[in-house]
Design a protein around this motif. Structure first.
Motif, short mmCIF file in Angstrom:
data_model
loop_
_atom_site.label_atom_id
_atom_site.label_comp_id
_atom_site.label_asym_id
_atom_site.label_seq_id
_atom_site.Cartn_x
_atom_site.Cartn_y
_atom_site.Cartn_z
N GLU A 17 -15.70 -11.07 8.23
CA GLU A 17 -14.44 -10.32 8.28
C GLU A 17 -13.35 -11.10 9.01
OE1 GLU A 17 -12.48 -6.00 9.41
OE2 GLU A 17 -14.66 -6.23 9.54
N ARG A 18 -13.69 -11.72 10.11
CA ARG A 18 -12.70 -12.51 10.87
C ARG A 18 -12.14 -13.65 10.03
NH1 ARG A 18 -13.60 -17.00 15.08
NH2 ARG A 18 -11.58 -17.11 16.11
N VAL A 19 -13.02 -14.39 9.35
CA VAL A 19 -12.57 -15.52 8.54
C VAL A 19 -11.76 -15.02 7.34
CG1 VAL A 19 -13.28 -17.57 7.27
CG2 VAL A 19 -14.52 -16.92 9.33
N ALA A 20 -12.23 -13.94 6.70
CA ALA A 20 -11.51 -13.39 5.55
C ALA A 20 -10.11 -12.91 5.95
CB ALA A 20 -12.30 -12.24 4.94
N ARG A 21 -10.01 -12.24 7.06
CA ARG A 21 -8.69 -11.74 7.49
C ARG A 21 -7.75 -12.90 7.84
NH1 ARG A 21 -8.36 -6.40 7.25
NH2 ARG A 21 -10.25 -5.14 7.44
N PHE A 22 -8.29 -13.99 8.38
CA PHE A 22 -7.48 -15.19 8.63
C PHE A 22 -6.90 -15.68 7.30
CE2 PHE A 22 -7.27 -19.83 8.40
CZ PHE A 22 -6.34 -20.10 9.40
N TRP A 23 -7.76 -15.83 6.28
CA TRP A 23 -7.30 -16.34 4.99
C TRP A 23 -6.37 -15.36 4.29
CZ3 TRP A 23 -6.91 -21.11 3.74
CH2 TRP A 23 -7.73 -22.04 4.38
N CYS A 24 -6.53 -14.06 4.52
CA CYS A 24 -5.56 -13.09 4.00
C CYS A 24 -4.17 -13.39 4.55
CB CYS A 24 -5.96 -11.66 4.37
SG CYS A 24 -7.31 -10.97 3.37
N GLU A 25 -4.09 -13.68 5.83
CA GLU A 25 -2.80 -14.01 6.45
C GLU A 25 -2.25 -15.33 5.94
OE1 GLU A 25 -0.82 -12.27 8.54
OE2 GLU A 25 -2.19 -10.59 8.31
N VAL A 26 -3.11 -16.32 5.76
CA VAL A 26 -2.67 -17.63 5.27
C VAL A 26 -2.08 -17.52 3.88
CG1 VAL A 26 -3.44 -19.94 4.57
CG2 VAL A 26 -4.34 -18.93 6.67
N LEU A 27 -2.77 -16.82 2.99
CA LEU A 27 -2.44 -16.83 1.57
C LEU A 27 -1.71 -15.59 1.06
CD1 LEU A 27 -5.84 -18.25 0.29
CD2 LEU A 27 -3.71 -19.51 0.68
N GLY A 28 -1.51 -14.59 1.92
CA GLY A 28 -0.91 -13.35 1.45
C GLY A 28 -1.88 -12.51 0.64
N TYR A 29 -3.16 -12.73 0.85
CA TYR A 29 -4.21 -11.97 0.18
C TYR A 29 -4.41 -10.63 0.89
CZ TYR A 29 -6.09 -15.55 -3.03
OH TYR A 29 -6.29 -16.43 -4.06
N VAL A 30 -5.21 -9.77 0.28
CA VAL A 30 -5.50 -8.47 0.87
C VAL A 30 -7.00 -8.27 0.98
CG1 VAL A 30 -3.36 -7.38 0.07
CG2 VAL A 30 -5.38 -7.33 -1.40
N ALA A 31 -7.37 -7.47 1.98
CA ALA A 31 -8.77 -7.08 2.16
C ALA A 31 -9.08 -5.94 1.19
CB ALA A 31 -9.00 -6.63 3.60
N PRO A 32 -10.33 -5.75 0.86
CA PRO A 32 -10.68 -4.64 -0.04
C PRO A 32 -10.47 -3.30 0.65
CG PRO A 32 -12.66 -5.66 0.82
CD PRO A 32 -11.50 -6.49 1.30
N PRO A 33 -10.31 -2.24 -0.13
CA PRO A 33 -10.22 -0.91 0.49
C PRO A 33 -11.54 -0.57 1.16
CG PRO A 33 -10.35 -0.73 -1.91
CD PRO A 33 -10.24 -2.20 -1.59
N VAL A 34 -11.45 0.26 2.17
CA VAL A 34 -12.66 0.73 2.86
C VAL A 34 -13.51 1.51 1.86
CG1 VAL A 34 -13.47 2.21 4.74
CG2 VAL A 34 -11.41 0.84 5.05
N PRO A 35 -14.82 1.29 1.85
CA PRO A 35 -15.68 2.03 0.91
C PRO A 35 -15.48 3.55 1.03
CG PRO A 35 -16.92 0.27 1.94
CD PRO A 35 -15.59 0.34 2.67
N GLU A 36 -15.59 4.21 -0.11
CA GLU A 36 -15.40 5.66 -0.17
C GLU A 36 -16.33 6.36 0.82
OE1 GLU A 36 -15.79 9.13 -3.50
OE2 GLU A 36 -15.07 7.17 -4.15
N GLY A 37 -15.76 7.35 1.50
CA GLY A 37 -16.54 8.12 2.46
C GLY A 37 -16.43 7.61 3.89
N PHE A 38 -15.67 6.50 4.09
CA PHE A 38 -15.52 5.92 5.42
C PHE A 38 -14.04 5.76 5.75
CE2 PHE A 38 -19.60 4.60 3.78
CZ PHE A 38 -20.45 4.90 4.84
N ASP A 39 -13.70 5.91 7.03
CA ASP A 39 -12.30 5.76 7.46
C ASP A 39 -11.94 4.31 7.76
OD1 ASP A 39 -11.75 8.51 7.26
OD2 ASP A 39 -12.52 8.87 9.29
N THR A 40 -12.90 3.52 8.22
CA THR A 40 -12.64 2.13 8.59
C THR A 40 -13.82 1.27 8.17
OG1 THR A 40 -13.70 2.26 10.76
CG2 THR A 40 -11.35 2.89 10.66
N TRP A 41 -13.59 -0.04 8.16
CA TRP A 41 -14.70 -0.97 7.89
C TRP A 41 -15.74 -0.90 9.01
CZ3 TRP A 41 -16.44 -3.27 3.76
CH2 TRP A 41 -15.59 -3.38 2.66
N ASP A 42 -15.29 -0.67 10.26
CA ASP A 42 -16.25 -0.52 11.36
C ASP A 42 -17.17 0.67 11.11
OD1 ASP A 42 -15.36 -2.76 12.73
OD2 ASP A 42 -13.99 -1.62 14.00
N ASP A 43 -16.59 1.79 10.63
CA ASP A 43 -17.42 2.96 10.32
C ASP A 43 -18.45 2.61 9.24
OD1 ASP A 43 -15.94 4.48 12.10
OD2 ASP A 43 -14.71 5.43 10.54
#
Length: 144
Positions: A17-43
């Motif tokens: 997640e840390r590396v993916a979020r870095f590359w999202c910032e570099v490239l203007g990419y987005v993270a996937p939506p949180v899986p259904e039934g959860f409020d956050t990726w941590d959940d």
């Protein structure tokens, strides 16, 4: 023979997640939506067995043009230079001082996100300037 239309780039890493979020910032990419039934990726991650928590993460181009990037957790650390790396085309079409200034500005933005500047290669009679960098886990990439 059919031609390949889309590719996925896969990174082995310690903290997907840390590396993916870095590359999202570099490239203007987005993270996937949180899986259904959860409020956050941590959940979501806390609902998984311990050995599966944080095992993967994805970064995608919101326009659908660029390749999907998949980040998977591996137990071993990075020990050698990448055999394949990304070139982030920040200076396309620019030359000389204008190109270098653009690359240096992007370098500074990425360093603030946790990247490391390894080396600035200055223009010569054959090549334009580029900058060798490392992401938040030491994977090499170039600002080109």
């Amino acid at each position: 023979m059919a031609s390949v239309k889309k590719i996925q780039i896969t990174f082995d890493c310690a903290d997907p997640e840390r590396v993916a979020r870095f590359w999202c910032e570099v490239l203007g990419y987005v993270a996937p939506p949180v899986p259904e039934g959860f409020d956050t990726w941590d959940d979501y991650n806390s609902s998984l067995p311990a050995e599966e928590r944080g095992a993967w993460f994805v970064a995608s181009d919101p326009t659908g043009e660029g390749p999907r990037m998949y980040f998977q957790q591996v137990p071993e650390g990075k020990v050698a230079k990448n055999r394949v790396h990304l070139d982030v085309r920040a200076g396309t079409g620019l030359v000389g001082a204008e190109r270098l200034a653009t690359l240096e500005a992007e370098r500074d933005r990425l360093v603030a996100l946790g990247a490391v500047c390894v080396k600035v290669l200055y223009a010569d009679e054959n090549n334009e300037s580029c900058i060798t960098m490392q992401d938040v886990e030491g994977n090499e990439f170039c600002l080109d």
